[in-house]
Design a protein around this motif. Sequence first.
Motif, PDB file in Angstrom:
ATOM      1  N   THR A 324      54.484  34.974  35.966  1.00  0.00           N
ATOM      2  CA  THR A 324      54.102  35.911  34.996  1.00  0.00           C
ATOM      3  C   THR A 324      53.233  35.114  34.067  1.00  0.00           C
ATOM      4  OG1 THR A 324      56.158  36.944  34.662  1.00  0.00           O
ATOM      5  CG2 THR A 324      54.464  37.395  32.989  1.00  0.00           C
ATOM      6  N   VAL A 325      51.818  35.684  33.997  1.00  0.00           N
ATOM      7  CA  VAL A 325      50.462  35.307  33.126  1.00  0.00           C
ATOM      8  C   VAL A 325      50.315  36.353  32.230  1.00  0.00           C
ATOM      9  CG1 VAL A 325      48.422  34.219  33.227  1.00  0.00           C
ATOM     10  CG2 VAL A 325      49.792  33.607  35.205  1.00  0.00           C
ATOM     11  N   GLY A 326      50.453  35.867  30.940  1.00  0.00           N
ATOM     12  CA  GLY A 326      50.259  36.968  29.824  1.00  0.00           C
ATOM     13  C   GLY A 326      49.228  36.247  28.644  1.00  0.00           C
ATOM     14  N   ASP A 327      48.695  37.232  27.974  1.00  0.00           N
ATOM     15  CA  ASP A 327      47.794  36.638  26.795  1.00  0.00           C
ATOM     16  C   ASP A 327      47.928  37.892  25.754  1.00  0.00           C
ATOM     17  OD1 ASP A 327      45.177  38.709  26.917  1.00  0.00           O
ATOM     18  OD2 ASP A 327      45.696  37.839  28.966  1.00  0.00           O
ATOM     19  N   ASP A 328      47.484  37.255  24.455  1.00  0.00           N
ATOM     20  CA  ASP A 328      47.377  38.325  23.563  1.00  0.00           C
ATOM     21  C   ASP A 328      46.055  39.028  23.159  1.00  0.00           C
ATOM     22  OD1 ASP A 328      45.985  36.066  22.413  1.00  0.00           O
ATOM     23  OD2 ASP A 328      46.958  36.145  20.682  1.00  0.00           O
ATOM     24  N   GLY A 329      45.312  39.014  24.331  1.00  0.00           N
ATOM     25  CA  GLY A 329      43.787  39.473  24.135  1.00  0.00           C
ATOM     26  C   GLY A 329      43.513  41.015  23.822  1.00  0.00           C
ATOM     27  N   ARG A 330      42.479  41.573  24.342  1.00  0.00           N
ATOM     28  CA  ARG A 330      42.052  42.866  24.034  1.00  0.00           C
ATOM     29  C   ARG A 330      42.545  43.840  25.305  1.00  0.00           C
ATOM     30  NH1 ARG A 330      35.410  42.272  25.525  1.00  0.00           N
ATOM     31  NH2 ARG A 330      35.851  41.510  27.553  1.00  0.00           N
ATOM     32  N   GLY A 331      43.217  43.208  26.197  1.00  0.00           N
ATOM     33  CA  GLY A 331      43.657  44.154  27.245  1.00  0.00           C
ATOM     34  C   GLY A 331      42.465  44.969  28.038  1.00  0.00           C
ATOM     35  N   GLY A 332      43.117  45.817  28.710  1.00  0.00           N
ATOM     36  CA  GLY A 332      42.340  46.708  29.512  1.00  0.00           C
ATOM     37  C   GLY A 332      41.928  46.345  31.107  1.00  0.00           C
ATOM     38  N   ALA A 333      42.709  45.220  31.494  1.00  0.00           N
ATOM     39  CA  ALA A 333      42.582  44.609  32.782  1.00  0.00           C
ATOM     40  C   ALA A 333      42.975  45.907  33.884  1.00  0.00           C
ATOM     41  CB  ALA A 333      43.372  43.550  33.062  1.00  0.00           C
ATOM     42  N   ASP A 334      42.227  46.150  34.998  1.00  0.00           N
ATOM     43  CA  ASP A 334      42.313  47.057  35.670  1.00  0.00           C
ATOM     44  C   ASP A 334      42.530  46.442  37.057  1.00  0.00           C
ATOM     45  OD1 ASP A 334      42.206  49.425  37.236  1.00  0.00           O
ATOM     46  OD2 ASP A 334      40.442  50.208  36.315  1.00  0.00           O
ATOM     47  N   LEU A 335      43.352  46.713  37.849  1.00  0.00           N
ATOM     48  CA  LEU A 335      43.634  46.247  39.031  1.00  0.00           C
ATOM     49  C   LEU A 335      42.921  46.703  40.062  1.00  0.00           C
ATOM     50  CD1 LEU A 335      45.444  44.510  40.830  1.00  0.00           C
ATOM     51  CD2 LEU A 335      47.150  46.387  41.254  1.00  0.00           C
ATOM     52  N   VAL A 336      42.180  48.219  39.877  1.00  0.00           N
ATOM     53  CA  VAL A 336      41.404  48.579  40.900  1.00  0.00           C
ATOM     54  C   VAL A 336      40.069  48.552  40.736  1.00  0.00           C
ATOM     55  CG1 VAL A 336      40.319  50.917  41.748  1.00  0.00           C
ATOM     56  CG2 VAL A 336      42.814  50.763  41.009  1.00  0.00           C
ATOM     57  N   ALA A 337      39.461  48.018  39.479  1.00  0.00           N
ATOM     58  CA  ALA A 337      38.113  47.833  39.277  1.00  0.00           C
ATOM     59  C   ALA A 337      37.939  46.168  39.119  1.00  0.00           C
ATOM     60  CB  ALA A 337      37.609  48.345  37.931  1.00  0.00           C
ATOM     61  N   GLY A 338      38.929  45.474  38.718  1.00  0.00           N
ATOM     62  CA  GLY A 338      38.841  44.035  38.508  1.00  0.00           C
ATOM     63  C   GLY A 338      38.790  43.388  40.123  1.00  0.00           C
ATOM     64  N   THR A 339      37.526  42.606  40.269  1.00  0.00           N
ATOM     65  CA  THR A 339      37.531  42.023  41.558  1.00  0.00           C
ATOM     66  C   THR A 339      38.376  40.750  41.625  1.00  0.00           C
ATOM     67  OG1 THR A 339      35.815  40.671  40.885  1.00  0.00           O
ATOM     68  CG2 THR A 339      35.166  42.711  42.137  1.00  0.00           C
ATOM     69  N   GLY A 340      38.602  40.113  40.292  1.00  0.00           N
ATOM     70  CA  GLY A 340      39.407  38.921  40.512  1.00  0.00           C
ATOM     71  C   GLY A 340      40.817  39.233  40.651  1.00  0.00           C
ATOM     72  N   LEU A 341      41.288  40.432  40.092  1.00  0.00           N
ATOM     73  CA  LEU A 341      42.561  40.772  40.321  1.00  0.00           C
ATOM     74  C   LEU A 341      42.948  41.166  41.760  1.00  0.00           C
ATOM     75  CD1 LEU A 341      43.236  42.861  36.874  1.00  0.00           C
ATOM     76  CD2 LEU A 341      44.115  40.587  37.520  1.00  0.00           C
ATOM     77  N   ALA A 342      42.039  41.885  42.315  1.00  0.00           N
ATOM     78  CA  ALA A 342      42.165  42.495  43.711  1.00  0.00           C
ATOM     79  C   ALA A 342      42.136  41.174  44.814  1.00  0.00           C
ATOM     80  CB  ALA A 342      40.698  43.193  44.212  1.00  0.00           C
ATOM     81  N   GLY A 343      41.387  40.192  44.221  1.00  0.00           N
ATOM     82  CA  GLY A 343      41.641  38.864  45.151  1.00  0.00           C
ATOM     83  C   GLY A 343      42.978  38.343  45.011  1.00  0.00           C
TER      84      GLY A 343
END
Length: 383
Positions: A324-343
């Motif tokens: 698990t990798v977490g942070d207290d940032g602004r959020g809004g990460a999108d598995l569909v739109a984010g190329t890094g997450l898709a990778g």
Amino acid sequence: MRTIRHLLQPPAGLLLNAVTGAAAWPLLVLVGMCAALVPFGGLGRPLLARLLVVVRALTRLQRARAAGVLGHRITEPSPRGRTVRDLAWLAVHAVVGPACLMSVGALLASAWKIVRLRTAEAGMSATLTLSLAIVTFVVIALAAIPLLHTLQARLAERMLRPEPSLASRVRQLTESRAAAVDAQAAELRRIERDLHDGAQARLISVRMNLGLVRGASDPDQIRDLVQEAWESAGQALVDLRDLVRGIHPPVLADRGLAGAIQAASLLCPIPVEVDIDLPARPDAPVESALYFAAAEALTNVAKHSLATRAWVRLSHSGGVLRLTVGDDGRGGADLVAGTGLAGIRRRLSAFDGTLAVHSPVGGPSELTMELPCALSSPKISHF
């Protein structure tokens, strides 16, 4: 503002489910009437088709909301089994949606009656009665509303997700194999590009300088050419070392997955809390996949999250390696739109692993990576 928005999500979700549940009753009646008219022709079939579009829109909304609550994507069933599941969920939701909101109202009404009765018996003032009622309402809201909100999301997931089947499993394995092939091809292209633009270009420069030395007669020119060739050869060695580290970092080979993740956390520009409970080492390919996934996730945190702190948790239980990798940032990460997450997802899918993203707007964000594997070699000491 972020905390207030986070606290308002369960009550808003409960209210929305009650509204859509109440709207489900006339929709179900209309669907039943149009279905009864289909054998007689006329407007029955086209009206039923339009009503099913509305039902499908409601189920997609519910899948999206449930995925946001549970932190992972809920896939749609195949078109053949989707209509039956959508209508079954609509019938259950027509009862459960309003019932959950009514149960919260009943709890609050009962709490109000109890507070008034007890304070009347004790002869307390109206101000104290109101204060006790507010405290009681807050306790009930903090306990019951998020629980009911989560239970509704789990019920929607259970009813709206596709049933596992042999065909779906074959499709999943086919997609995993294709992802593994694509990831390997991309890695080979990266290695080829780095070799071509780095070490190969510098070695060509060395060869050219040495060729010029063979035809040179000026000692100063020869000295300069040899110096330049020496520097190019040294830089080529640096490029090759960097390339090897990108394929399999030495810290991963020396200290295992735990030590490598801690080393990557130290390189992150924001503070990272690391909690690792790994009794032994997984296989080398699994270590490499999870290490690069963790490194990519920390890089995304540093670049995009605007976080002030992050955390990494690594554990193994029940034959599953969980990171698990977490942070207290602004959020809004999108598995569909984010190329890094898709990778990251493609890298894990090659080992039948999964990636779940929970990142509401306003944060906090958590990426949960699960990868089935067995631990083999003894535990490696780490920092």
